[in-house]
Design an enzyme around this catalytic site. Structure first.
Site, short mmCIF file in Angstrom:
data_model
loop_
_atom_site.label_atom_id
_atom_site.label_comp_id
_atom_site.label_asym_id
_atom_site.label_seq_id
_atom_site.Cartn_x
_atom_site.Cartn_y
_atom_site.Cartn_z
N TYR A 57 27.64 19.74 75.09
CA TYR A 57 27.22 19.76 73.68
C TYR A 57 27.27 18.35 73.10
O TYR A 57 26.33 17.93 72.42
CB TYR A 57 28.12 20.70 72.89
CG TYR A 57 27.75 20.81 71.43
CD1 TYR A 57 26.62 21.52 71.03
CD2 TYR A 57 28.53 20.23 70.44
CE1 TYR A 57 26.27 21.64 69.69
CE2 TYR A 57 28.20 20.34 69.10
CZ TYR A 57 27.06 21.04 68.73
OH TYR A 57 26.73 21.15 67.41
N SER A 87 26.21 16.05 65.38
CA SER A 87 27.60 16.51 65.38
C SER A 87 28.51 15.30 65.50
O SER A 87 28.12 14.28 66.10
CB SER A 87 27.85 17.46 66.54
OG SER A 87 29.25 17.66 66.75
#
Length: 233
Positions: A152, A139
């Site tokens: 995350y 990501s």
């Protein structure tokens, strides 16, 4: 890498980036197996992907256990006749302030053992290929911390560093490793995240990211960073 005829396993392939990537790779002539946890969702995705002469297979198993991981890979190899490309795409994001984060959701994000252990289990199959690749989908939050994504972002950064180390480790084995850093993606998981609701944020179609990943596979890219534009290096 010439994608035509390549045997590809995509984890988390029943929705979002994984599903879009399956569409792109099938259109380019790859043989694809998608995997997920829910049999009904995986079956529906396979039906949607099954067009013309496309070779698509659906696999479900519990990757938390060693038996489940072995079963997933064994089913994929049996269906595809081998493995050339392994795509670690599965993952979920729970957004919010750290102090308010539910412990179960936090723990679910922290557990990155499954993709690492799946990759280790897939290596013998990939070594049997004359042209193999591992694709790890991280990501862009791994590159710059994003508010409300503390856990995350940390986990995705860990996956990215794993991917970089693995690329160097496998270089002499003829297995290439590509790390993908998607920007905010227009898919259900991200649309439900309130942290992306404010001004100055954007979401990119999963199809655009999938096309870029396919291009990275074809050109042998090392990193694919999405921030409106694709940067291959």
């Amino acid at each position: 890498m010439n994608i035509t005829g390549k045997r590809v396993l995509i984890t988390g392939g029943s929705s979002g980036i994984g599903f879009a990537l399956a569409q792109v790779l099938l259109a380019k002539g790859a043989k694809v197996a998608i995997s997920g946890r829910c049999p009904e969702i995986v079956s529906k995705a396979v039906r949607l992907l099954q067009t013309g002469s496309a070779e698509i297979h659906g696999i479900t198993s519990d990757v938390v256990t060693a038996e489940g991981r072995d079963a997933r890979l064994e089913q994929a190899v049996a269906a595809l006749g081998g493995l050339d490309v392994f795509v670690n795409n599965a993952g979920g994001a729970h957004v919010g302030r750290l102090k308010d984060m539910d412990e179960a959701k936090l723990q679910a994000m922290i557990d990155v053992a499954a993709p690492i252990l799946l990759t280790r289990a897939a290596l013998p199959m990939l070594r049997d290929s004359s042209d193999a690749m591992v694709v790890n989908v991280s990501s862009d939050t791994a590159l710059a911390g994003t508010p409300f994504y503390a856990i995350y972002a940390s986990v995705r950064a860990g996956l990215a560093h794993f991917s970089e180390a693995l690329r160097r480790e496998l270089k002499r084995d003829g297995i290439h490793v590509l790390t993908v850093y998607p920007h905010g993606t227009d898919m259900p998981m991200i649309r439900s995240n309130r942290a992306f609701a404010g001004p100055g944020t954007s979401r990119e179609p999963a199809s655009a990211i999938a096309e870029a990943i396919a291009g990275g596979i074809e050109t042998g890219a090392i990193d694919l960073i999405r921030d409106g534009e694709a940067m291959l290096g």
